[in-house]
Design a protein around this motif. Structure first.
Motif, mmCIF file in Angstrom:
data_model
loop_
_atom_site.group_PDB
_atom_site.id
_atom_site.type_symbol
_atom_site.label_atom_id
_atom_site.label_comp_id
_atom_site.label_asym_id
_atom_site.label_seq_id
_atom_site.Cartn_x
_atom_site.Cartn_y
_atom_site.Cartn_z
ATOM 1 N N LEU A 611 -11.237 -2.526 14.991
ATOM 2 C CA LEU A 611 -10.237 -2.209 13.985
ATOM 3 C C LEU A 611 -8.980 -1.701 14.670
ATOM 4 O O LEU A 611 -9.051 -1.010 15.694
ATOM 5 N N THR A 612 -7.825 -2.039 14.101
ATOM 6 C CA THR A 612 -6.553 -1.475 14.552
ATOM 7 C C THR A 612 -5.759 -1.059 13.318
ATOM 8 O O THR A 612 -5.878 -1.664 12.251
ATOM 9 N N ALA A 613 -4.941 -0.012 13.474
ATOM 10 C CA ALA A 613 -4.111 0.442 12.371
ATOM 11 C C ALA A 613 -2.854 1.094 12.925
ATOM 12 O O ALA A 613 -2.921 1.867 13.890
ATOM 13 N N SER A 614 -1.715 0.765 12.331
ATOM 14 C CA SER A 614 -0.446 1.387 12.680
ATOM 15 C C SER A 614 0.254 1.773 11.388
ATOM 16 O O SER A 614 0.386 0.951 10.468
ATOM 17 N N VAL A 615 0.696 3.027 11.306
ATOM 18 C CA VAL A 615 1.325 3.550 10.097
ATOM 19 C C VAL A 615 2.602 4.273 10.489
ATOM 20 O O VAL A 615 2.640 4.991 11.500
ATOM 21 N N PRO A 668 12.285 1.526 4.757
ATOM 22 C CA PRO A 668 11.184 1.873 3.848
ATOM 23 C C PRO A 668 10.523 3.181 4.262
ATOM 24 O O PRO A 668 10.369 3.464 5.450
ATOM 25 N N LYS A 669 10.129 3.979 3.265
ATOM 26 C CA LYS A 669 9.478 5.254 3.577
ATOM 27 C C LYS A 669 8.122 5.041 4.243
ATOM 28 O O LYS A 669 7.735 5.806 5.134
ATOM 29 N N TRP A 670 7.393 4.020 3.799
ATOM 30 C CA TRP A 670 6.061 3.771 4.337
ATOM 31 C C TRP A 670 5.935 2.317 4.783
ATOM 32 O O TRP A 670 6.383 1.416 4.081
ATOM 33 N N LYS A 671 5.334 2.113 5.927
ATOM 34 C CA LYS A 671 4.916 0.790 6.366
ATOM 35 C C LYS A 671 3.627 0.950 7.144
ATOM 36 O O LYS A 671 3.473 1.903 7.912
ATOM 37 N N PHE A 672 2.711 0.018 6.944
ATOM 38 C CA PHE A 672 1.525 0.039 7.790
ATOM 39 C C PHE A 672 0.975 -1.354 7.967
ATOM 40 O O PHE A 672 1.257 -2.277 7.184
ATOM 41 N N SER A 673 0.191 -1.498 9.018
ATOM 42 C CA SER A 673 -0.508 -2.738 9.315
ATOM 43 C C SER A 673 -1.916 -2.384 9.760
ATOM 44 O O SER A 673 -2.099 -1.568 10.665
ATOM 45 N N VAL A 674 -2.921 -2.975 9.105
ATOM 46 C CA VAL A 674 -4.319 -2.732 9.426
ATOM 47 C C VAL A 674 -4.972 -4.066 9.752
ATOM 48 O O VAL A 674 -4.829 -5.038 8.995
ATOM 49 N N GLY A 675 -5.632 -4.133 10.881
ATOM 50 C CA GLY A 675 -6.276 -5.374 11.286
ATOM 51 C C GLY A 675 -7.738 -5.169 11.632
ATOM 52 O O GLY A 675 -8.152 -4.087 12.068
ATOM 53 N N VAL A 689 -15.689 -16.173 14.519
ATOM 54 C CA VAL A 689 -14.384 -15.515 14.512
ATOM 55 C C VAL A 689 -14.041 -15.190 13.070
ATOM 56 O O VAL A 689 -13.932 -16.085 12.229
ATOM 57 N N ALA A 690 -13.892 -13.906 12.768
ATOM 58 C CA ALA A 690 -13.453 -13.466 11.454
ATOM 59 C C ALA A 690 -12.319 -12.473 11.652
ATOM 60 O O ALA A 690 -12.483 -11.481 12.377
ATOM 61 N N GLN A 691 -11.163 -12.746 11.056
ATOM 62 C CA GLN A 691 -9.979 -11.915 11.235
ATOM 63 C C GLN A 691 -9.390 -11.579 9.876
ATOM 64 O O GLN A 691 -9.390 -12.402 8.954
ATOM 65 N N ALA A 692 -8.881 -10.357 9.751
ATOM 66 C CA ALA A 692 -8.176 -9.955 8.541
ATOM 67 C C ALA A 692 -7.059 -9.001 8.919
ATOM 68 O O ALA A 692 -7.212 -8.184 9.846
ATOM 69 N N ASN A 693 -5.925 -9.122 8.230
ATOM 70 C CA ASN A 693 -4.787 -8.247 8.490
ATOM 71 C C ASN A 693 -4.127 -7.902 7.159
ATOM 72 O O ASN A 693 -3.867 -8.782 6.335
ATOM 73 N N TRP A 694 -3.873 -6.606 6.968
ATOM 74 C CA TRP A 694 -3.254 -6.117 5.733
ATOM 75 C C TRP A 694 -1.958 -5.414 6.098
ATOM 76 O O TRP A 694 -1.953 -4.476 6.901
ATOM 77 N N GLN A 695 -0.858 -5.881 5.520
ATOM 78 C CA GLN A 695 0.466 -5.323 5.796
ATOM 79 C C GLN A 695 1.045 -4.752 4.508
ATOM 80 O O GLN A 695 1.020 -5.418 3.466
ATOM 81 N N ASN A 718 -3.631 -11.416 5.262
ATOM 82 C CA ASN A 718 -3.904 -12.665 5.971
ATOM 83 C C ASN A 718 -5.341 -12.655 6.473
ATOM 84 O O ASN A 718 -5.840 -11.617 6.925
ATOM 85 N N VAL A 719 -6.021 -13.791 6.416
ATOM 86 C CA VAL A 719 -7.403 -13.871 6.880
ATOM 87 C C VAL A 719 -7.605 -15.134 7.702
ATOM 88 O O VAL A 719 -6.870 -16.115 7.569
ATOM 89 N N GLY A 720 -8.604 -15.096 8.571
ATOM 90 C CA GLY A 720 -8.953 -16.257 9.376
ATOM 91 C C GLY A 720 -10.452 -16.307 9.608
ATOM 92 O O GLY A 720 -11.125 -15.266 9.690
#
Length: 781
Positions: A611-615, A668-675, A689-695, A718-720
């Protein structure tokens, strides 16, 4: 789709059928030298993540960056840095430079009708002006070589090894174009053994493309890497006037490197690159007053000027009788030399770059048959850049380390421009030149075990000059020229303490500088010339951060707090000149403060799941902005101070609004990306291979306080799903971008002034305005 320059032609089209971008094999490329090495970092994570040997992912201690112009473990650098790998780019649906904001939350990239007018901002700070002499606030480098023209970066991202995003002022080491931060794109290096990567991609909405990369040795002393890519997409907007799709792109990129090691302590790398491409422009109307008339002209209704177009928030149609587009071509090269001198390393980087962009715009955005429906805008941008940097690096293994350097740059811009023939007439030719020389130094001193103090400074002198030829002005009042010189200093001090090998805290204070300039745009006149250059913009930044790894380094948690003040902010405003007249121009409007918190984390759960996350939380406000241009249709109740007509004793005062205390644009006050990534064993040599990303991005204004340019909060998923060889020799992934079909706008334009001061709002549609799927295939050996 428009054809490329003849140098691309059908050969590149054939190439695209064979190769494309997909997550790359994480092979260990050979490092060029101790000062630039990136061992085992072909696919590093944006936040370091632990690994196993089987997964072939880099452990945190192996992720090396060059943010401070020397190779360092990302967890030991007292800066706010994100590192994005090629695999993350693909999993997040990022194939173009302008998409990077999807996975670097503090970064926002606002596209425009052509790349020159696009804007890159970090932490809410960017350059919102279009003059050729205006410095960017966010520098863009490729392999540590700067690009003179930010638009030069707005294309594919081929052969990327990693992308480093440095947040906050970086002027001490990187100069005057990095007052808000920088983006350093690192491409692949030559390897000791032969490696090849071949990739193809196609999508359900007719995008296709490909790339390849070959690297290996020519002899014991000479290695190479050569790569090329091609991509083509017709676009997602239809021009009903001629039935063609627009808002698309076509691009060809190629790059090559030769690395020569004539002795064990000498490495010389010669790099060359070339790009060629074009874009088509389509800006659908999403809102329009039924009573709006083109230029306020009787009979020029929407039905007459845009037949067949149904205006709505989901509109993907336009009707333009002129093909709005850009075409561009450029190339350059660099020569990098490293010489080991005992414990010291001498590095020299020489670069040259040349770029041209031609832009064509349907200025009235309609297909009206009246004379006002044939207004066009045509121009060119030319840039040439030469740089030379020399630096001396001490050994990184000693408690006292230093970097000493000198830098020289010479950049030239040209801009011919024409608009007409019906209204907003313009015809001019401008040039801008800048020559700078700088010296810089940074020292890291471990004064007691685990406590490292850092101090750095830079002094630079810059000379800027311009010419402006107004071809419509009366003889004797059409040519202007000027020059100015400025010497400035910036510095940075920092302290960090390593409580344990996996826990570090730091505090940093740094200053930034963006150079003086001239506003070389339509309307330049004697009054602007007399006003002289716009003053430099300066910033002061405070940061406190923690870098931690826990649970046997399987989880990484990085937290940064920042507070930055900008003084003499360069922005568009109303200026009263010495003769009492006023005009709208780029000038120093006052100040801006941006503060917030950034959090980056990564975790590996077992052998197969990560898992990765940036906020990012951002509070960016103008601290001083006394007179800003009112937005179209702004009323006194909305804050527009009414214009005051001239009197025999006082000049006229145009309408204005006060933005002091207002929220900064594009912030923007808030931005995040979770993968998330999951790669279970399927038996034998196969892995899934299963990938998902939420922006996610919260609401934002693209023009200060203008409700017509307000973008509400949105999120994209996005998903793969696919299969690959256990050793990543091949991989097939099916993907869906914008899974839930969410519509949003990365840029909005208020064009009420073109429609009789009635509501008329246009949007630039993103690549993923509609859900689409595709297939990626990669072969690596």
């Amino acid at each position: 789709m428009l054809g490329l320059h003849t140098s691309v032609g059908r050969g590149a089209l054939a190439l695209s059928l064979a190769f494309c971008a997909t997550p790359a094999l994480a092979s260990a490329d050979k490092a060029a030298d101790p000062a630039q090495s990136t061992p085992d970092a072909a696919a590093p994570q944006s936040s370091p993540a632990p690994t196993s040997t089987e997964s072939n992912e880099p452990v945190p201690g192996d992720i090396i960056i060059t943010a401070q112009k020397r190779s360092e473990n990302i967890q030991k650098v007292p800066l706010a840095v994100s590192v994005v790998s090629e695999a993350q780019l693909k999993a997040s649906g990022v194939t173009q430079f302008q998409d990077l904001g999807k996975i670097a939350p503090s970064l926002t990239v606002r596209p425009a009708e052509h790349p020159v007018n696009a804007n890159v901002s970090l932490r809410g700070v960017g350059t919102f002006a279009f003059g050729i002499g205006v410095e960017p606030s966010v520098a863009v480098l490729v392999d540590e070589v700067p690009l003179a023209f930010q638009a030069r970066a707005f294309t594919d991202l081929p052969d990327v090894e990693r992308i480093e995003v440095l947040r906050g002022p970086q002027s001490t080491l990187y100069g005057k174009s990095a007052s808000a931060g920088l983006i350093n794109i690192i491409t692949r290096q030559p390897t000791d053994t032969f490696h090849a990567r071949f990739n193809v991609m196609g999508t359900t909405d007719s995008e296709y493309g490909g790339n390849f990369s070959l690297s290996g040795p020519i002899s014991d002393q000479l290695g190479y890497v050569v790569s090329a890519s091609y991509s083509n997409w017709d676009g997602n907007v239809r021009n009903l006037f001629n039935g063609k799709k627009v808002n698309g792109r076509e691009a060809f990129n190629t790059r090559g490197k030769l690395r020569w090691e004539p002795a064990s302590n000498v490495t010389i790398t010669l790099s060359g690159n070339y790009l060629n491409g074009n874009t088509t422009v389509g800006r659908p109307f999403i809102r329009m007053d039924p009573a709006a008339l083109l230029r306020g002209t009787a009979g020029q209704t929407q039905a007459v000027t845009m037949p067949g177009v149904t205006i709505s928030p989901d509109n993907q149609d336009i009707s333009n009788n002129y093909n709005s587009r850009t075409k561009y071509e450029g190339g350059g090269g660099s020569l990098r030399g490293e010489v080991g001198l005992g414990d010291l390393t001498l590095v020299s980087i020489t670069s040259y770059d040349k770029f041209r962009l031609d832009d064509y715009l349907d200025h009235d955005d309609t297909s009206s048959t009246a004379p006002i429906g044939s207004n066009i805008q045509v121009g060119q941008f030319h840039s040439k850049l030469f740089t030379q940097e020399v630096r001396l690096l001490s050994s990184s293994a000693k408690p006292f380390r230093y970097t000493l350097g000198a830098y020289y740059a010479n950049v030239k811009f040209e801009r011919p421009f024409m608009r007409g023939p019906a209204f907003s007439l313009a015809n001019w030719y401008a040039t801008s030149k800048s020559e700078q020389i700088a010296g810089f130094a940074q020292i890291d001193w471990e004064i007691v075990p685990h406590l490292i103090l850092t101090g750095g400074g830079r002094v630079q002198n810059e000379k800027v000059s311009y010419t402006f030829q107004d071809n419509r002005a009366a003889p004797g009042a059409q040519f202007f020229s000027g020059s100015a010189s400025d010497t400035a200093g910036t510095y940075r001090i920092s302290g960090r303490y390593e409580f344990t090998p996996d826990l570090m805290a730091f505090a940093t204070y740094s200053t930034g500088y963006k150079g003086q300039t001239y506003d070389l745009t339509t309307g330049f006149n004697q009054a602007r010339a007399n006003a002289g250059p716009i003053k430099p913009e300066r910033s002061r930044d405070k940061e406190i951060g923690i870098r931690a790894q826990v649970l046997d380094r399987r989880v990484t948690l990085n937290l940064t707090y920042f507070d930055t003040n900008y003084k003499n902010l360069q922005a568009q405003t109303i200026e009263t000149l010495s003769d009492g007249t006023t005009n709208f121009r780029l000038t120093n409007v006052g100040g801006l403060n941006t503060k917030g918190v950034e959090f980056d984390s990564a975790a590996r759960i077992g052998q197969d799941f990560n898992l990765t996350a940036s906020v990012a939380y951002l509070d960016a406000k103008y601290t001083s902005y006394a007179k800003a241009q009112c937005y179209p249709l702004q009323t006194p109740s909305q804050g527009c101070v009414a214009a005051v007509p001239a009197t025999p004793t006082t000049p006229a005062q145009p309408a204005y609004q006060v933005l002091t205390g207002a929220r900064a644009i594009q912030a923007p006050k808030w931005k995040f990306s979770v993968g998330a990534g999951y790669s279970p064993s399927l038996g034998g040599n196969l892995k899934g291979v299963a990938q998902a990303n939420w922006q996610y991005q919260s609401s934002v204004y693209y023009v200060a306080e203008d409700p017509q340019t307000f973008q509400k909060a949105y999120s994209i998923v996005n998903v793969g799903l696919g299969v690959r060889d256990k050793d990543r020799k091949w991989e097939v992934v099916a993907f869906v971008n914008n899974l839930f079909d969410v519509q949003y706008y990365p840029a909005l334009v208020n064009t009420a002034g073109n429609f009789g001061s009635k509501i008329a709002t246009q949007a630039l549609l993103p690549r993923d305005f509609r859900r689409y799927g595709g297939l990626r295939l990669g072969v690596n050996f």
